[in-house]
Every structure is written in C-alpha cells, then in structure tokens.
Design a protein around this motif. Structure first.
Motif: not given
Lengths: 443, 344
Positions: B68, B77, B80-81, B84, B87-88, B117, B129
């Motif tokens: 990761t 980034y 990273l987005i 996140l 996973t969330a 993840l 996203w």
C-alpha cells in the motif's frame, strides 16, 4: 520412526508442578467412592451402612468381565450409600465412608504370590487397577492375553501431553524403582520382548530417569516424541513408536501391541510388592486460582474441596473446576465431587478462563482438518449433522474421533467442533442401532 | 444445529456451597477463598488458541501495508484516495448490508477492510472515487453478502469485482504509469512481451517502476508481505510458490529465454494474485495438496491467457476459474481417516 507424522497442535504446557514431589495430604474426614470409576459395568457394593472398613479392604466387587473391584481408601465407618450424579449424566451408587482417623490397614493387604500369567492377571484384577492415564479401562483386561507370542511390543505411555498435569512425570522421577519392577513383571509374565517408553521431549528429568533404566536392559528403549498434543493418544503413540496403524474397531493387541500408562505400570509393581490395591493417587492440583499448586497423594474418594483446602485454598475465586487436563478434562458442578481412580489432575480456572469464546462463522481456514491427528473433517461432520444425514456421518468416520479437542482449540472462529463431533457420534450410534434392529426385523 | 450445540456457557444450577476454608483441620484457612457462586460447566476443551478471525485479517492488512505504501509512493495522491475510498466504502457497505438484512454486524472481523484494500490495490490510479465505491459495493454485497457473508462466498470478492469493473469501466483496464521515474511513456510490459523486451531493467520492474494496477508493481513490497504472512502462519508457502514457480517454468518452456521469463513473472498481477488472492481461505482448497493443484491450475490458465488469449493479463480470470473448481479439488484430495476401514 514413521516417515509421516500425524499432525497435532502446540498447546501451552503449564507444567508448573513438574519439579514438585508429591506430598501426602492429611487423612480426609470422609470419602465418597462411586461404583463406576472405570470403563465397563459398575462394581457391586459388598458393604452396608454401619459396617467398619479398613484401608485396602474390598468394598465392591467387579460387576462383569470389563469391570473392576473397589477398595476402601481410608479406615472408618460406612455412613451411607447414595446415588450421585456423575459427569456423564448418570446416577451411580456411591459409598460414603467416615474416617476414624486411624488409617488401619486391612488384613487382606499382603504381598502377592505369583506363579504364572494367569495368577498375574488375576492379581491385577483383584488390585482394582484401571488405566491411570485418564481413560480408566480395567488394566487386567489388557493383560489377559491368550496367546503371548502375539505381543510384539509393550508400549509404556509416558507422553502426558495434556497441559498442567505432571503426575506421570513425578512417577518417572520418584517411583522409577516401581517402574523397573513393573518392567520385570512384564518380561516375566507377558514375555515382553520389546518395551518402548514413549515420552514427550519437554520432560528432561523424566527422560534422563528412563534412559538410565533403559541402559541396563536391552529390551527397553526410550522413544522421544515432540511435545505436540496429542502424542499420548493411544493410536497416535502406537503409530509414532511402531509405525503400526490400529484399524477401526480393532484393539492394539490385534496389531501386536499392549499399551499401558507409566503410572499404571508403577502401580502394578507396587501392588504385587505390597498387596495394597489402588486406594490413592497422585493428583496434580493446579490452575490460576490455586494458592499453592502441587502434586498431592490423595485417597480415592476424597472430595475436591478437601484437596484444594490442603493446597491452601484459592487465591482468586474459581469459576470452572475440572478433572484432568484442559484439553479433554471434565468440568465439575461443585467441589463435593470425589477424586476418582482415573483422576490425574484437578484444575481451578478463574472467571475469565471459565468463559467460552463466542463462536463466529467458519472462514474455511482448514486448520481443523489439517491439524486433526486422525485426518478427520470436523466441518463436514457438522454439515452432515445439520442436514441430518447419519449415513454421511458413517462414511466420514466420525466414530473414529477420539475427542482430543485439537479442532476446537485451533479454530480461529472458535466454533464448537469437537462438541459437534460428540453429538454426531451419538447420532451415528443411534442410527446404527436402528439400522441393526430393522435388519433383524426383516430377517 | 446451533440449538443442539448450545450446551455451552450455561451456569450449572447446583447449590452454591462449599466453605473450603476451615474444613480441614490441618491446613490454615486464612488464604482460602469462599466459593459462593455456581461453576461454569462445559464440555472440553477448556482452553483455546489465541488466533481469531479478526487477528488473521489484521495480519493480512499488516502484510498489505508495504504494498500500500509503495502504491502511494509510485502513483501519488490518486492511489491514496483510491485506497481510502475502497477500504472505507467496503466496510460501510458491509455494515449497511448487514443492518438492512437484520444480520449480526461483523465488520469488526476486518474481512471487509481486507477486501476493500485488495480491490484498491488491483485497480489503476485512473479509476475514479465513485467507480471504486461501486467496486466495493459489488465485492462485499454482491459477491460476498448475498451468498451468506464471510466464509460462504464461492468466489474471491475483490477479484470478481475487479473483473466486473473491467467489463464496465474503460479506466480499469488502463495501464497508468507511475508518477515517479522517467519511463512514463513506455508501453505496458505484458502488452509487448514476449516479442519485445520492456524499456525497464529487471531491477526497476522489481520495485514497481512500470504501469499497471497500483498495488501489483512493487514486487519487493509484496514479498515482504508474503514473508510476514508465512512467519505469522496465516498462509502456507504452497500456493504462491507453486503458482509463480509454474508460471516461470511454463513461460520459460514457451519462450526459451531466461530474461524474458523473468520479465513475464514480474509483470502483471502475478505476485499480488499469488500471494494475496489465491491464498484466500474461503475460496481456495484447504489441504496442502489441494493448494498445489489449485496453484498449478491458476498457472496454466494465466500462461494460456497471456500467451494465446486476447487479453494481456490472466491472473484474475485464472483465480476466479479455480475458485469455482475449489469444492471439487477439496473433495478430490480428501484424506482417508487414520485407521478407517471401508464399508462394504
């Protein structure tokens, strides 16, 4: 040594009492002796309320071929006979003896004269000795071999693979003389040509003691096993020491093996020498609650509360107390239950240890099936039981499960696997009985 | 079945008795405790291993940490987005699904977080996203929840979801280049192999300086995770070693060149798939021999797709296909009970 070892699990050892020589506890105030402390038919009482009894006096006779007589463990007066609830759910008659604090020994206790195998077997039968490793199978039945040439190996089970228990370890250290005498008896009366001591590698002192013994005698050998539970399982130990597989429904003798627990062997020698039958036991008293964990020599029938009291009671309040080790031990409902012939430990666990973990969904990690010493498939049993398919249980061989508890121990989802196996075994027994009855009717 | 097995944890109703202290005249009663409550009784065993489902999943998350971090270093980034969001949202959708279906909420077992993840690491940084959220929804609700939740799904949720996304969104198949390094305009290695060698050195391939999904490139990080999982005994070596090893051997036999073969195994999602997806408990065989068969099957399909298929990569498809065969493999490699005799 076999090429492929049967699997098992690393359990915490907790052999806290291994260095503590067993001490004799004071005479208990009373003993409660159940008539069923062995596998097989319950013994038949020979005494009545009001009778005076002495230590070593026979108070109950064997109730069948697979059964065992029972002897008074203290001297005193028979107060009453009562039915008590045993851990298997059955009510069993029990004799309550009140101590006269004298420990007078019965006149019947005298050294045993042996002439041949038959007299040896008969003596063991009279001694009330049963498998002291925990199973409680009448020992004389194992020794009652018709054709002695069939015996290729005698295996002495010294594995003591359950956590906490050190009673057998102490036998090997403190009573090695009795072990030696026992070996001589086996050689003389069973014509044993090869005697193998199977022991786990976590008992250094006991191994040294056995090796000293084995050096003197070519028939003896010490087979050191890894400390992986359950090395002491009968089939597991036989396979690991001789490569022999005991088939389903057969006895060790069918593959030429006689297998005895080490403490049982020492007890046999002691009985032949002194004539004192099985009336006391070395019991490991341990667990997080016990104030002074130790090995105690306890008269059979002593209530647990007196044994714990001798160990200075509890430092924290116990919530679960059991006979035997934590992997296969039996939880008791209160402290008024007695020490049995086959009790080798009593453990007291605190509240946190007493609670069972909450089961969650099976994630199919395969740990239960990969760790089962007998290559069984507990989740498949659970499924067959759930779907009510006893014929499937028969095919899956749930009857072979020895209930060692490895599957439940290792399961990350904390599923009650071995508990399920027990239900499945009972279900299968019912199914087979029914099937046999139907076959009879059809004939 | 639960009713039958629920003999546990019940307090035995016997009278709370026993005043241990002062009973035996010869012992000092001072230290003794009085037991004034009933005991718990249950059938053995009375001790349990420390391992739990949650700890296993936490170990997988820890094992994925190096990959990761590498993905964020390599792809910035956007990675990273994606991590996140996936996973969330996976955890959220599992919670919402269980809430709506009035099931017990078990997001605490962390399996949804692992799925989210893993999905993110299997996607390129060009995925938006909201596409990531849809992917998580498919993984935890459609592939897992609707089949009965943890332990009941027959296919790997992250892989199946990735394949559905691949068909639905053009961005998923894209080979986005890392934001660091100076090879940004190069073609994807797998698209040109084995005809041409990529511009990267093998060393650059090993640390992930090439296009593709964010988590698949950095082999070093994936191997670190593999070692962690082995040390923690979460997985065994069988599946990853046999899978990657068989792909290596087959590729070598087909092209006969060691360098090309090394490029082949370092390309695509082979390491990520072999270490983290083909070792999923629920959807792969349980016994070591079954794992070996599973891994060989995965390798055959992967090489076949790479070599003769229309697609550049076949890891996801091979694992999904072998997932379907898993119950049969399990049956096939079932061991004979020790000492069991056959019935007539």
């Amino acid at each position: 040594m076999p090429l492929f070892k049967l699997p098992g699990v690393h359990v915490p050892h907790h052999k806290n009492t291994a260095n503590l020589k067993a001490t004799k506890m004071p005479i208990p105030h009373e003993v409660l002796i159940p008539m069923s402390m062995h596998i097989g038919a319950p013994a038949k009482p020979l005494v009545q309320a009001g009778d005076k009894v002495k230590v070593g006096q026979k108070i109950a006779e064997a109730g069948g071929y697979i059964s065992s007589p029972i002897h008074a463990s203290i001297s005193g007066t028979v107060k009453k006979m009562e039915d008590i609830l045993m851990s298997n759910g059955n009510y069993v008659p029990a004799i309550l003896i009140e101590s006269d604090e004298k420990m007078e020994v019965s006149e019947s206790v005298k050294p045993v004269e042996l002439t041949d195998q038959a007299s040896f077997v008969q003596a063991i039968k009279e001694s009330g000795i049963v498998g002291l490793g925990g199973a409680g199978f009448p020992t004389y039945v194992k020794l009652d071999v018709k054709d002695l040439s069939k015996i290729e190996e005698v295996i002495i089970n010294c594995a003591e693979c359950e956590p906490y228990i050190t009673a057998d370890t102490r036998t090997m250290i403190d009573n090695i003389d009795d072990v030696e005498k026992g070996v001589q008896l086996l050689k003389q009366y069973l014509q044993a040509k090869k005697i193998i001591f199977g022991i786990e590698n976590n008992k250094k002192e006991a191994i040294a003691s056995l090796q000293t013994l084995a050096q003197k005698d070519d028939t003896l050998s010490v087979h050191i096993l890894p400390a992986i539970y359950p090395q002491g399982g009968e089939k597991v130990l036989i396979y690991h020491s001789t490569k022999k597989v005991v088939p389903e429904g057969k006895l060790p003798l069918d593959v030429g093996v006689v297998i005895l627990n080490i403490t049982t062997l020492a007890m046999i020698a002691k009985y032949i020498e002194t004539g004192m039958p099985l009336v006391e036991k070395v019991v490991t008293v341990d667990g997080s609650c016990v104030a002074k964990p130790q090995n105690v020599i306890v008269p059979i029938g002593t209530k647990l509360k007196e044994v714990f009291a001798y160990c200075e009671g509890f430092k924290t309040s116990p919530y679960k107390v059991m006979y035997g080790g934590p992997m296969m031990g039996i939880a008791v409902p209160n402290l008024d239950v007695p020490i049995l012939k086959s009790t080798n430990a009593i453990l007291a666990f605190n509240e946190k240890e007493a609670h069972l973990p909450e089961p969650s969904a099976c994630i199919k990690c395969g740990r239960c099936i990969n760790h089962c010493p007998l290559h069984l498939n507990p989740p498949a049993f659970a499924k067959a039981l759930e779907l009510d398919q006893p014929e499937e249980l028969e095919k899956l061989k749930v009857n072979l499960c020895m209930e060692c508890g490895v599957c439940s121990f290792i399961c990350p989802a904390k599923r009650p696997l071995v508990q399920n196996n027990r239900l499945a075994k009972a279900e299968l027994r019912r199914y087979i009985t029914k099937k046999k009855e139907e076959e009879k009717e059809n004939e | 079945m639960l009713d039958k097995t629920k003999q546990t944890n019940e307090i035995h109703q016997s009278e709370p008795d026993v005043q241990i202290a002062s009973h035996s005249a010869d012992t000092k009663p001072t230290d003794a405790y009085q037991v004034d409550h009933p005991f718990y009784v249950s059938s053995s065993p009375h001790i349990f291993s420390k391992s739990t489902t949650q700890k296993i999943m936490l170990d997988v998350l820890i094992a994925l940490l190096p990959a990761t971090i590498a993905s964020i270093v390599l792809f910035g980034y956007k990675a990273l987005i994606l991590v996140l969001v996936c996973t969330a949202s996976a955890v959220f959708f599992e919670w919402a699904f269980q809430k709506i279906c009035k099931q017990k909420i078990v997001i605490g077992d962390l399996s949804a977080a692992v799925t989210g993840l893993l999905l993110a690491l299997n996607l390129p940084s060009s995925v938006t996203w909201w596409q990531g959220m849809i992917g998580s929804l498919i993984a935890v609700v459609v592939v897992k929840g609707l089949f009965g939740g943890i332990g009941k799904n027959f296919a790997n949720p992250a892989i199946t979801s990735r394949i559905i996304m691949l068909l639905a969104f053009g961005t998923v198949g894209a080979s986005v280049q890392p934001v660091i390094g100076d090879i940004t305009s190069s073609a994807t290695p797998l698209a040109i192999l084995p005809a041409k060698l990529p511009v990267q050195t093998l060393g650059e391939m090993f640390i992930g300086l090439r296009g593709g999904a964010i988590g698949e490139g950095c082999i070093a990080a994936l191997l670190l995770g593999f070692i962690y999982l082995l040390v923690r005994k979460v997985i065994t070596w069988h599946t990853p070693v046999v899978y990657i090893g068989t792909v290596f051997v087959l590729s070598f036999l087909l092209n006969g060149d060691l360098e090309i073969t090394l490029y082949e195994i370092l390309s695509g999602g082979l390491f990520l798939g072999a270490i983290f997806m083909a070792t999923d408990y629920t959807t792969t065989p349980s016994r070591p021999l079954g794992k070996v068969i599973f891994a060989v099957g995965c390798a055959l399909i992967t090489v076949a797709i790479r070599r003769w298929g229309n697609l550049p990569e076949g890891v996801s498809y091979s694992i999904l296909f072998m997932n379907i065969l898993t119950p049969y493999i399990d049956k096939w490699v079932e061991k004979k009970p020790f000492g069991g005799v056959k019935h007539e």
